[in-house]
Design an enzyme around this catalytic site. Structure first.
Site, PDB file in Angstrom:
ATOM      1  N   SER A 193     -16.812  -2.522  -4.490  1.00  0.00           N
ATOM      2  CA  SER A 193     -15.596  -3.272  -4.164  1.00  0.00           C
ATOM      3  C   SER A 193     -15.886  -4.380  -3.151  1.00  0.00           C
ATOM      4  O   SER A 193     -15.306  -5.469  -3.219  1.00  0.00           O
ATOM      5  CB  SER A 193     -14.526  -2.330  -3.615  1.00  0.00           C
ATOM      6  OG  SER A 193     -14.131  -1.389  -4.581  1.00  0.00           O
ATOM      7  N   HIS A 211       0.713  -5.101   7.754  1.00  0.00           N
ATOM      8  CA  HIS A 211      -0.734  -5.103   7.920  1.00  0.00           C
ATOM      9  C   HIS A 211      -1.104  -5.527   9.334  1.00  0.00           C
ATOM     10  O   HIS A 211      -0.575  -6.511   9.859  1.00  0.00           O
ATOM     11  CB  HIS A 211      -1.392  -6.061   6.925  1.00  0.00           C
ATOM     12  CG  HIS A 211      -1.308  -5.608   5.508  1.00  0.00           C
ATOM     13  ND1 HIS A 211      -2.116  -6.102   4.498  1.00  0.00           N
ATOM     14  CD2 HIS A 211      -0.509  -4.690   4.907  1.00  0.00           C
ATOM     15  CE1 HIS A 211      -1.818  -5.515   3.359  1.00  0.00           C
ATOM     16  NE2 HIS A 211      -0.838  -4.661   3.576  1.00  0.00           N
ATOM     17  N   ILE A 224       0.778   2.574  -7.577  1.00  0.00           N
ATOM     18  CA  ILE A 224       0.928   2.317  -9.009  1.00  0.00           C
ATOM     19  C   ILE A 224       0.522   0.889  -9.338  1.00  0.00           C
ATOM     20  O   ILE A 224      -0.207   0.631 -10.309  1.00  0.00           O
ATOM     21  CB  ILE A 224       2.383   2.577  -9.459  1.00  0.00           C
ATOM     22  CG1 ILE A 224       2.767   4.040  -9.229  1.00  0.00           C
ATOM     23  CG2 ILE A 224       2.565   2.183 -10.924  1.00  0.00           C
ATOM     24  CD1 ILE A 224       1.913   5.037  -9.962  1.00  0.00           C
ATOM     25  N   GLU A 225       0.987  -0.063  -8.535  1.00  0.00           N
ATOM     26  CA  GLU A 225       0.665  -1.477  -8.774  1.00  0.00           C
ATOM     27  C   GLU A 225      -0.836  -1.712  -8.680  1.00  0.00           C
ATOM     28  O   GLU A 225      -1.409  -2.481  -9.461  1.00  0.00           O
ATOM     29  CB  GLU A 225       1.421  -2.339  -7.754  1.00  0.00           C
ATOM     30  CG  GLU A 225       1.439  -3.822  -8.073  1.00  0.00           C
ATOM     31  CD  GLU A 225       0.285  -4.571  -7.413  1.00  0.00           C
ATOM     32  OE1 GLU A 225       0.072  -5.756  -7.748  1.00  0.00           O
ATOM     33  OE2 GLU A 225      -0.410  -3.980  -6.551  1.00  0.00           O
ATOM     34  N   GLU A 234      -8.558  -2.713   9.171  1.00  0.00           N
ATOM     35  CA  GLU A 234      -7.179  -3.039   8.797  1.00  0.00           C
ATOM     36  C   GLU A 234      -6.348  -1.768   8.750  1.00  0.00           C
ATOM     37  O   GLU A 234      -6.751  -0.774   8.136  1.00  0.00           O
ATOM     38  CB  GLU A 234      -7.120  -3.738   7.440  1.00  0.00           C
ATOM     39  CG  GLU A 234      -5.706  -4.159   7.052  1.00  0.00           C
ATOM     40  CD  GLU A 234      -5.639  -4.802   5.686  1.00  0.00           C
ATOM     41  OE1 GLU A 234      -5.427  -6.026   5.609  1.00  0.00           O
ATOM     42  OE2 GLU A 234      -5.802  -4.068   4.679  1.00  0.00           O
ATOM     43  N   SER A 288       5.380 -10.260  -5.760  1.00  0.00           N
ATOM     44  CA  SER A 288       5.204  -9.125  -6.667  1.00  0.00           C
ATOM     45  C   SER A 288       6.150  -7.974  -6.358  1.00  0.00           C
ATOM     46  O   SER A 288       6.368  -7.099  -7.184  1.00  0.00           O
ATOM     47  CB  SER A 288       3.762  -8.605  -6.576  1.00  0.00           C
ATOM     48  OG  SER A 288       3.494  -8.105  -5.271  1.00  0.00           O
ATOM     49  N   GLY A 336      -3.338  12.349  16.199  1.00  0.00           N
ATOM     50  CA  GLY A 336      -3.008  12.900  17.511  1.00  0.00           C
ATOM     51  C   GLY A 336      -1.686  12.384  18.028  1.00  0.00           C
ATOM     52  O   GLY A 336      -0.947  13.108  18.721  1.00  0.00           O
TER      53      GLY A 336
END
Length: 229
Positions: free
Chosen positions: A51, A120, A153-154, A139, A114, A25
């Protein structure tokens, strides 16, 4: 012990559904005002049970502390066109009264070793159940499209190597992350040109009359017939 996972996860699914509507919205409001939206699109999911269980073991999370210690059972992802949009979105979220920000982690400026980049935000969000209000953790990840491509991809490769990437692959991923960030920077350099072009395109598209489906089908048939001649 959690015996009914569907019942346990129901408030999280409700939160994801509500937040997707609210965040989308915000994008709609920018569009209706003819302004550039810092939000390109929004996705969301509830973490699968397998998970959750795997992360409980890996992070040593006790079942009776699951609601307090696992912050990403409900997850939202906001994709942006430009790096600058990320911080606009963060400011917009800070101003909202329907959620409380508990934690922020800026991996855009403070990139992970990495090469991972994203912003976040952990929020506390109230959902209204028939039994009353329940506050849950969720989150929100805010990132550019290029950052999201690399992270996807990672994440896939991580399942194959369980985080223990071969040295050459790890180096390639880091170089790819830097290349993606250079792309973001290049797009930021010309973002005003891009935003102007997109505004013009949106205005032109909105001004075009919408044809009935049967008229469109007729045009397609006529086009195909003429192509066969």
């Amino acid at each position: 012990m959690i015996e009914n996972w569907q019942h346990f996860l129901l408030p999280y699914q409700q939160a994801v559904n509500e937040l997707k509507v609210k965040l989308r919205g915000m994008r709609k409001q920018y569009q209706e005002q003819g302004k550039h939206s810092p939000i390109e699109f929004v996705t969301g999911r509830v973490k699968p049970v397998d998970s959750i269980k795997e992360k409980m073991v890996r992070r040593h999370v006790q079942e009776d502390r699951l609601e307090q210690d696992m912050q990403d059972i409900a997850g939202l992802r906001i994709m942006c066109q430009f790096v600058e949009d990320i911080y606009v979105v963060v400011d917009l979220l800070r101003q909202r009264s329907d959620m409380t920000i508990l934690e922020e982690r800026d991996y855009v400026t403070n990139v992970k070793p990495s090469g991972y980049r994203s912003y976040h935000i952990v929020i506390e969000y109230p959902v209204q159940l028939v039994t009353g209000e329940k506050k849950i953790l969720a989150e929100i990840q805010v990132r550019t499209l290029a950052m999201n491509f690399w992270a996807t991809i990672e994440h896939s490769l991580n399942y194959k190597y369980q985080g223990a990437f071969p040295e050459e692959l790890s180096a390639r991923l880091q170089r790819a992350a830097e290349a993606a960030f250079r792309l973001d920077n290049e797009m930021s350099e010309i973002r005003e040109e891009i935003k102007e072009a997109q505004t013009l395109f949106s205005q032109r598209t909105a001004a075009q009359p919408i044809k009935a489906d049967d008229e469109q089908d007729k045009e397609k048939r006529q086009h195909n017939e003429s192509s066969d001649l």
